[in-house]
Enzyme design. Structure first.
Site, mmCIF file in Angstrom:
data_model
loop_
_atom_site.group_PDB
_atom_site.id
_atom_site.type_symbol
_atom_site.label_atom_id
_atom_site.label_comp_id
_atom_site.label_asym_id
_atom_site.label_seq_id
_atom_site.Cartn_x
_atom_site.Cartn_y
_atom_site.Cartn_z
ATOM 1 N N CYS A 80 3.709 31.755 -139.070
ATOM 2 C CA CYS A 80 3.603 30.324 -139.376
ATOM 3 C C CYS A 80 2.146 29.708 -138.910
ATOM 4 C CB CYS A 80 4.711 29.510 -139.221
ATOM 5 S SG CYS A 80 5.395 29.612 -137.386
ATOM 6 N N HIS A 83 2.506 22.627 -137.334
ATOM 7 C CA HIS A 83 1.757 23.258 -136.476
ATOM 8 C C HIS A 83 0.325 22.824 -136.296
ATOM 9 C CE1 HIS A 83 5.308 25.575 -135.712
ATOM 10 N NE2 HIS A 83 4.884 26.820 -135.897
#
Ligand code: NAP
Length: 353
Positions: free
Chosen positions: A151, A244
């Site tokens: 990710c 993120h």
């Protein structure tokens, strides 16, 4: 057009839940089989899944019975996989060997030399690695495996790809601030993360460094030749739910002005945009101008399948530095797998049988 039936391995987890919400109205794919661990087997999906998303569980999936993850019981040839990595290492090869086309989120097979580690905007041609699987352990019955990156890698490679293409990339340094949802459910214990930052995520730095070189690498007659770019990653878990962030510094091979770098990023488009694939964002990279953005709380959801790039400026050590934000379970996982599936269909690599 009739839809392609798909099975979902690991349907009850955080990524599995995202997959189901994305598939609810999907024009090409129809979930017909949901599987998870022994814990969930035999239960209705609504009971087995601890629903973690703001969007409600689509009603038509709530009553589906969760199945055991056995390839011979899966009626769909195409399988989207969001399994825990230990389970993936065992189950993904078994499903492929039984003739299923496995489109995976897990790390188990990402670095296998014959497995595409695919971001359709960045390295669509790597899908041709499937040819190399035909004679091997996965392809004997017409199955195969395609993966999407970790990710945090996916946001990074989307931001790096236009720079690598336009100017070449010598060195990259990246420090991540990663959301808790990246660790799956229940993830990190509250007592470890509330009011805290954990400067270690097992294997994450190694994954970012090796996956980035593979994705930016070149397809040759003998497989992928990794990019020569040197990548150094430092990964931190922070008390954020989704999204993120990454602070990135880059050294270019051929010097370029700030405006050229900005233009290369803003104008970056790939095959998914040209083909208007259903899950493709109109613009893979969006440049954010506000001095204090992007921020996960305000920007992760609106980023969707795009990566937001802010604070692009000169770097006194390398050439340029910037902050990026990508949604880890959407662009970084479920949406990435779905976009891979769409690209595979566009390339006539998916058939229902
Ligand atoms: P998760 O919430 O922990 O879900 C794991 C799934 O795997 C659940 O459906 C679980 O079923 C199933 N499972 C576990 N052990 C199994 C077994 N022995 N047999 C069959 N199924 C089993 O994890 P996640 O966050 O959704 O992540 C799924 C995968 O995607 C992982 O490999 C992860 O590294 C990767 N990934 C995650 C993210 C992210 O941001 N979360 C991003 C990129 C990639 P039960 O519910 O029955 O236990």
């Amino acid at each position: 057009m009739s839809k392609i039936p798909v099975g979902i391995l690991g349907a009850t987890g955080i990524v599995g839940q995202r997959l189901l919400t994305l598939l609810d109205q999907h024009p090409w794919f129809e979930p017909v089989w949901l599987a998870a661990s022994e814990r969930s087997e035999g239960k209705s999906y609504a009971v087995a899944a601890r629903w973690r998303l703001a969007q409600p569980l689509p009603a038509r999936f709530a009553g589906m019975q969760v199945q055991a993850p056995e390839p011979e019981n899966c009626p769909a040839r195409v399988v989207l996989a969001a399994l825990d990595s230990t389970a993936a290492a065992r189950l993904e090869p078994a499903f492929a060997a039984a003739g299923h086309m496995v489109i995976s989120n897990s790390s188990a097979l990402r670095m296998h030399p014959d497995v595409p580690l695919l971001v359709p905007e960045v390295n669509p041609e790597h899908l041709q690695l499937l040819e190399r699987q035909r004679a091997g352990e996965f392809g004997r019955k017409g199955g195969g495996v395609v993966t999407n990156p970790n990710c945090s890698t996916i946001g990074l490679v989307l931001a790096l790809a236009p720079l690598a293409r336009s100017f070449g990339l010598q060195r990259v340094q990246v420090t991540t601030l990663q959301a808790i949802s990246g660790a799956g459910y229940p993830g990190v214990a509250a007592l470890d993360i509330v009011g805290n930052v954990i400067p270690y995520i097992a294997q994450e730095e190694e994954k970012m460094e090796s996956e980035t070189r593979k994705i930016l690498g070149r397809l040759t007659a003998t497989g992928i030749e990794d990019a020569g770019t040197r990548v150094s990653a430092q990964c931190n878990r922070v008390a954020v739910e989704d999204g993120h962030m990454e602070s990135v510094s880059v050294e270019l091979e051929h010097k370029a002005g700030l405006d050229e770098v900005r233009a290369a990023m803003a104008s970056f488009r790939g095959r998914p945009q040209e083909l208007a694939l259903p899950t493709a964002p109109a613009q893979p990279l969006i440049i954010v101008e506000a001095a204090d953005r992007p921020q996960p709380r305000f920007d992760a959801e609106r980023a969707g399948m795009s990566v937001l790039v802010g604070r692009l400026r000169a770097c006194p050590v390398f050439d340029y530095k910037f902050t990026l934000l990508s949604h880890n379970t959407l662009r970084g996982a479920a949406g990435a797998a779905l976009l891979n599936a769409e690209w595979m269909r566009a390339e006539k690599r998916l058939s229902a049988e």
